[in-house]
Every structure is written in C-alpha cells, then in structure tokens.
Design an enzyme around this catalytic site. Structure first.
Site, PDB file in Angstrom:
ATOM      1  N   TYR A   1       0.833  -1.197   0.000  1.00 40.08           N
ATOM      2  CA  TYR A   1       0.000   0.000   0.000  1.00 40.08           C
ATOM      3  C   TYR A   1       0.871   1.252   0.000  1.00 40.08           C
ATOM      4  O   TYR A   1       1.984   1.241   0.545  1.00 40.08           O
ATOM      5  CB  TYR A   1      -0.892   0.044   1.247  1.00 40.08           C
ATOM      6  CG  TYR A   1      -1.997  -0.976   1.261  1.00 40.08           C
ATOM      7  CD1 TYR A   1      -3.232  -0.696   0.690  1.00 40.08           C
ATOM      8  CD2 TYR A   1      -1.819  -2.217   1.869  1.00 40.08           C
ATOM      9  CE1 TYR A   1      -4.264  -1.623   0.718  1.00 40.08           C
ATOM     10  CE2 TYR A   1      -2.838  -3.153   1.893  1.00 40.08           C
ATOM     11  CZ  TYR A   1      -4.058  -2.846   1.318  1.00 40.08           C
ATOM     12  OH  TYR A   1      -5.070  -3.766   1.339  1.00 40.08           O
TER      13      TYR A   1
ATOM     14  N   TYR B   1      -0.171 -10.290   0.098  1.00 41.54           N
ATOM     15  CA  TYR B   1       0.941  -9.852   0.941  1.00 41.54           C
ATOM     16  C   TYR B   1       0.894 -10.589   2.285  1.00 41.54           C
ATOM     17  O   TYR B   1      -0.170 -10.992   2.752  1.00 41.54           O
ATOM     18  CB  TYR B   1       0.915  -8.341   1.161  1.00 41.54           C
ATOM     19  CG  TYR B   1      -0.362  -7.793   1.755  1.00 41.54           C
ATOM     20  CD1 TYR B   1      -0.599  -7.806   3.129  1.00 41.54           C
ATOM     21  CD2 TYR B   1      -1.341  -7.242   0.932  1.00 41.54           C
ATOM     22  CE1 TYR B   1      -1.755  -7.301   3.667  1.00 41.54           C
ATOM     23  CE2 TYR B   1      -2.513  -6.733   1.459  1.00 41.54           C
ATOM     24  CZ  TYR B   1      -2.715  -6.757   2.826  1.00 41.54           C
ATOM     25  OH  TYR B   1      -3.876  -6.255   3.362  1.00 41.54           O
TER      26      TYR B   1
ATOM     27  N   ARG C   1      -2.590 -12.479   3.036  1.00 39.38           N
ATOM     28  CA  ARG C   1      -3.899 -11.982   2.617  1.00 39.38           C
ATOM     29  C   ARG C   1      -4.088 -12.260   1.136  1.00 39.38           C
ATOM     30  O   ARG C   1      -3.187 -12.016   0.328  1.00 39.38           O
ATOM     31  CB  ARG C   1      -4.000 -10.468   2.817  1.00 39.38           C
ATOM     32  CG  ARG C   1      -4.032  -9.959   4.236  1.00 39.38           C
ATOM     33  CD  ARG C   1      -5.209 -10.354   5.103  1.00 39.38           C
ATOM     34  NE  ARG C   1      -6.440 -10.767   4.456  1.00 39.38           N
ATOM     35  CZ  ARG C   1      -7.444  -9.951   4.096  1.00 39.38           C
ATOM     36  NH1 ARG C   1      -7.349  -8.659   4.307  1.00 39.38           N
ATOM     37  NH2 ARG C   1      -8.527 -10.433   3.538  1.00 39.38           N
TER      38      ARG C   1
ATOM     39  N   HIS D   1      -7.002  -8.440  -2.809  1.00 37.73           N
ATOM     40  CA  HIS D   1      -8.305  -7.869  -2.501  1.00 37.73           C
ATOM     41  C   HIS D   1      -8.309  -6.366  -2.730  1.00 37.73           C
ATOM     42  O   HIS D   1      -7.263  -5.713  -2.743  1.00 37.73           O
ATOM     43  CB  HIS D   1      -8.720  -8.175  -1.057  1.00 37.73           C
ATOM     44  CG  HIS D   1      -7.789  -7.592  -0.026  1.00 37.73           C
ATOM     45  ND1 HIS D   1      -6.608  -8.179   0.333  1.00 37.73           N
ATOM     46  CD2 HIS D   1      -7.882  -6.458   0.717  1.00 37.73           C
ATOM     47  CE1 HIS D   1      -5.995  -7.456   1.255  1.00 37.73           C
ATOM     48  NE2 HIS D   1      -6.749  -6.398   1.503  1.00 37.73           N
TER      49      HIS D   1
ATOM     50  N   HIS E   1     -10.443  -2.951  -1.218  1.00 32.89           N
ATOM     51  CA  HIS E   1     -11.389  -2.419  -0.242  1.00 32.89           C
ATOM     52  C   HIS E   1     -12.421  -1.548  -0.956  1.00 32.89           C
ATOM     53  O   HIS E   1     -12.076  -0.778  -1.858  1.00 32.89           O
ATOM     54  CB  HIS E   1     -10.653  -1.593   0.811  1.00 32.89           C
ATOM     55  CG  HIS E   1      -9.629  -2.377   1.585  1.00 32.89           C
ATOM     56  ND1 HIS E   1      -9.920  -3.040   2.753  1.00 32.89           N
ATOM     57  CD2 HIS E   1      -8.318  -2.599   1.337  1.00 32.89           C
ATOM     58  CE1 HIS E   1      -8.828  -3.648   3.196  1.00 32.89           C
ATOM     59  NE2 HIS E   1      -7.843  -3.402   2.355  1.00 32.89           N
TER      60      HIS E   1
END
Length: 238
Positions: A109, A148, A158, A161, A163
């Site tokens: 991110y 990640y 994870r 995905h 959000h």
C-alpha cells in the site's frame, strides 16, 4: 404495511456476521468488546447528508491507471472492475459514492506504515472513486493487487483484494467491505475470510466477466453490491 409488502420484506440475518472474538484472527482478541454494547442516539448530522449529487469528479477519478500518473503507467495486470449497486429486489441505487483503495501489484500500500519489502510503484496511488449512474452501475480501471504477508501467524498471507466503501444517504449508512478475485487459492486459507460463512465469502468474490474485458488490453471482474436481503453482500461493519 400491507400483507403483500410484509411477505416481500427480508429481515436481516445477523447469524451471518462473525463473532467479535475469533482467536485465529489475532487482532480480534484486542478489539473484541469486553462489556455489553450500548446504543447511541445519532445526531442530525449523522442522519442527513452528505449529498454527492453535485460532487465534482476529475477525469480519471475512477481510472487508477492514470490518476497517479508520473510519466508512465503502473506495473501489473491491468483489470476492469465493474458492477451494480442495488437493493434486495434488484432496484438500482443511483448517485451513490463508491470508493476503493488497494495495494499495488507487489502487494504494498502507499501508506507510511506499510513496511512490506515490495517496492512502491511511482505511477500507482491505489485509490479511486466513482458515482453510480441512474441504473446503479459503477466501473473502475486498475491493477490487480498482489497478495501480501501479515503478522497473524508464521506464514499468513492476505488474498489479493480491493477495499470498497459505499456511501448511502448519510454518514451513518456508510458501508465498507472488500472484494476478492475468483479462483484465488488463498481465500479459503485466510483467517479473516474463515470468520464468516461460506455464502458470506461467496458474496465477496468478484467473478471473471469476459463480456466487459477489453481485447488485447485487460480482463474484467464483476462485483455486484447488494445492500440487503437474501443475496446481500457481506459488510463487516454492518
């Protein structure tokens, strides 16, 4: 309400939501409430607004390939994510704000607290927004995020995905969830996904949509968002 209307009403199934304390999802241990919950009376500002009908959008707000462009295109698999926001009977929800945020193709991110070893992409910001049209449709162009690792166990990952936030008629009605991608083998292994039922997980999986794919450019995934009823999308904050 008439007898006919009563027969059509679908009550909320609260058993679909995970228990507050799910030890395999380790951060839930510290975040789960230790005392009985109380009800707060919402204020006028929480029950009204915001009105997004006059919101000014930039030309690339829903195009994550271009809205953080610094002289080049992002690295990764280009995809289109589209769908429809609707109620339990298929009625469209027009003019509602849909926002997304995500990791880049390497699984990192653009946030100061993300210390994953994957590099930042100088041409990818990872955020976008769109307003649904009169039929409740929305569309984004982006990069498929990478999985990640996270500090939940010795080797926990994870799934890829994105959000998703949907803002209704007031701040109090804002709903947040995340979509996964069809066929990802990490989904059934994820401690977060395993806290909810299989049908709830299925409501979070975006399906491959070849009809929306751009030939010789990018694949597409469809993620319809149902706000209530038997086909509703799972929202952890509901």
């Amino acid at each position: 309400m008439s007898e006919l209307d009563s027969s059509l009403f679908v009550t909320r199934d609260r058993t679909r939501h995970p228990r507050a304390l799910t030890p395999d999802y380790k951060t839930s241990v510290a975040r789960s409430p230790q005392q009985a919950l109380i009800t707060l009376v919402p204020s006028i500002s929480e029950n009204t607004g915001p009105d997004f009908s006059h919101l000014k959008f930039g030309p690339h707000d829903n195009d994550l390939l271009l809205n953080f462009n610094n002289g080049g295109l992002p690295i990764g698999e280009r995809i289109v994510v589209s769908g429809r926001v609707m109620d339990q009977y298929g009625k469209p929800i027009p003019r509602t704000l849909v926002e997304i945020w995500q990791a880049n193709a390497g699984g990192r991110y653009r946030h100061k607290n993300d210390r994953y070893i994957a590099p930042l992409d100088p041409n990818f910001g990872g955020v976008g927004r769109a307003l649904t049209d009169s039929e409740g449709n929305y569309i984004f162009r982006t990069i498929k995020p990478g999985p990640y690792p996270w500090r939940n166990g010795p080797n926990e990952w994870r799934p890829a995905h994105i959000h998703v936030s949907i803002s209704g008629p007031s701040i109090a009605t804002r709903l947040i969830t995340q979509l996964y991608f069809e066929g990802d083998p990490l989904i059934p292994l994820c401690p977060i996904a395993k806290t909810v039922s299989e049908d709830a997980v299925q409501s979070l999986i975006a399906k491959l949509d070849m009809g929306m794919a751009n030939p010789m450019d990018c694949l597409a995934y469809r993620f319809d968002i149902v706000l209530r009823g038997q086909r509703k999308t799972h929202f952890p904050n509901r």
